[in-house]
Write an enzyme that holds these catalytic residues in place. Structure first.
Site, mmCIF file in Angstrom:
data_model
loop_
_atom_site.group_PDB
_atom_site.id
_atom_site.type_symbol
_atom_site.label_atom_id
_atom_site.label_comp_id
_atom_site.label_asym_id
_atom_site.label_seq_id
_atom_site.Cartn_x
_atom_site.Cartn_y
_atom_site.Cartn_z
ATOM 1 N N GLY A 131 -51.137 -48.275 -4.154
ATOM 2 C CA GLY A 131 -51.001 -47.046 -3.293
ATOM 3 C C GLY A 131 -49.836 -46.324 -3.141
ATOM 4 O O GLY A 131 -48.696 -46.955 -3.816
ATOM 5 N N CYS A 132 -49.705 -45.077 -2.736
ATOM 6 C CA CYS A 132 -48.800 -44.040 -2.956
ATOM 7 C C CYS A 132 -47.346 -44.714 -1.816
ATOM 8 O O CYS A 132 -46.282 -44.864 -2.555
ATOM 9 C CB CYS A 132 -48.791 -42.525 -2.658
ATOM 10 S SG CYS A 132 -49.732 -42.557 -1.092
ATOM 11 N N PHE A 133 -47.631 -44.697 -0.817
ATOM 12 C CA PHE A 133 -46.553 -45.316 0.020
ATOM 13 C C PHE A 133 -46.096 -46.648 -0.347
ATOM 14 O O PHE A 133 -45.150 -47.297 -0.529
ATOM 15 C CB PHE A 133 -47.178 -45.727 1.552
ATOM 16 C CG PHE A 133 -46.876 -44.342 2.445
ATOM 17 C CD1 PHE A 133 -45.628 -43.663 2.487
ATOM 18 C CD2 PHE A 133 -47.955 -43.972 2.993
ATOM 19 C CE1 PHE A 133 -45.480 -42.648 3.331
ATOM 20 C CE2 PHE A 133 -47.751 -42.759 3.862
ATOM 21 C CZ PHE A 133 -46.537 -42.137 4.007
ATOM 22 N N ALA A 134 -47.016 -47.531 -0.884
ATOM 23 C CA ALA A 134 -46.806 -49.193 -1.099
ATOM 24 C C ALA A 134 -45.962 -48.857 -2.531
ATOM 25 O O ALA A 134 -44.831 -49.602 -2.655
ATOM 26 C CB ALA A 134 -48.032 -49.650 -1.933
ATOM 27 N N CYS A 136 -43.747 -46.435 -3.347
ATOM 28 C CA CYS A 136 -42.137 -45.828 -2.804
ATOM 29 C C CYS A 136 -41.483 -47.086 -2.274
ATOM 30 O O CYS A 136 -40.300 -47.220 -2.356
ATOM 31 C CB CYS A 136 -42.545 -44.684 -2.120
ATOM 32 S SG CYS A 136 -40.905 -43.842 -1.488
#
Length: 322
Positions: A131-134, A136
């Site tokens: 995932g994107c947040f994950a 980062c």
């Protein structure tokens, strides 16, 4: 040439993936499946690709004509597709949904964070894109986990652009609401927290702390900017050394001495990390483009590894910067 099929071709991540792949020197796109857009030109939906492709959406699934399939489908749909279709044994899969990110005995998907699982990805047939947040947040924490330094709760604040909510309009993506505005959503309960914990525990088996994650909606289109606070008595000089050593062989993650900003990574597959020490608190600033390093760019990176290509192929992209 690697022959590629894309399933779920109308969203933001698919648009970025198509843009990367039509300019990739080792790729030929064989089909882009979208039942709602079948027969329409790709440029009817992804208007930024005018002059770059004459491809047309299809509702057909010629799975036996490709070497790899990218799933840019809604969460839950990849699993349904896998259960209802027979994919040829030799076809590799890269899934951009969250259906197979959590490891269990029901599937053989490898978690596709190259900075964590590079060697395994190179040998894998099925990869679950993070995932994107994950992405980062993990990149900000992995070196600490490797050195068993995560022994207290981790505080994370991160803001994302409107493209993180997907292409379908909603109340919180409407321009008049989003512009000059900011809001919190899913505090302490975001769906990416379990995959972050899974990765940290992979490196630090003793990790059992909470990740107190507060996500924010930003009034910009793309990018994620995260601030992470961890308690440690280790000196900053030693911490910087730990991070630089951890990412020494990684092409896209860079430790920066000066403070960083979002425009340095937007439109690229980079993650930039800046470290500061304030008393016994370590401030980690991490930023990425949510659609590239947080989705489609990372998916192409995984494809490069799976097909034994140089990992930066097709991904040397210029940031907006100004």
């Amino acid at each position: 040439m690697i022959k590629v099929g894309i399933i779920g071709g109308a969203g933001y991540t698919a648009g970025e993936l198509i843009r990367l792949l039509i300019n990739h020197p080792d790729v030929e796109i064989k089909f882009i499946n979208s039942s709602s857009n079948a027969g329409n030109k790709i440029t009817d939906v992804h208007e930024g690709l005018y002059g770059e492709t004459d491809l047309v959406f299809t509702d057909e699934l010629p799975l036996d004509t490709v070497d790899v399939i990218f799933f840019c489908t809604a969460h839950g749909d990849t699993k349904k597709f896998m259960e209802s279709h027979t994919i040829p044994e030799n076809v590799k899969i890269i899934d951009l949904s969250m259906d197979y990110r959590i490891k269990d005995e029901s599937h053989d998907f490898v978690y596709g964070l190259p900075e964590l699982n590079r060697r395994t990805i190179c040998q894998s047939k099925h990869v679950a894109n993070p995932g994107c947040f994950a992405t980062c947040i993990q990149l900000g924490l992995l070196p600490l986990a490797k050195h068993l330094m995560l022994n207290d709760d981790v505080m994370v604040n991160a803001i994302t652009g409107s493209t993180g909510a997907g292409v379908k309009p909603g109340a919180t993506t409407h321009f008049s609401w989003r512009n000059n505005n900011m809001s919190v959503y899913k505090p302490f309960a975001h769906q990416h927290v379990p995959e972050i914990k899974q990765s940290l525990k992979q490196l630090q088996n003793s990790f059992n702390s909470e990740i107190d994650f507060i996500p924010y909606r930003g009034d910009f289109a793309r990018g994620i900017f995260a601030t992470i606070v961890v308690k440690t008595k280790v000196e900053l000089e030693e911490i910087v050394k730990i991070y630089k050593e951890y990412y020494a062989e990684d092409s896209f993650t860079h430790i920066v001495e000066k403070n960083i900003d979002l425009k340095q990574v937007v439109n690229t597959n980079k993650c930039l990390i800046h470290l500061e020490k304030h008393g016994d608190k370590l401030l980690i600033i991490s930023c990425i483009d949510n659609l590239l390093k947080g989705a489609s760019g990372q998916a192409v990176h995984n494809m490069n590894l799976m097909f034994n290509l140089e990992e930066t192929t097709g991904l040397m992209l210029k940031p907006s910067a100004f």
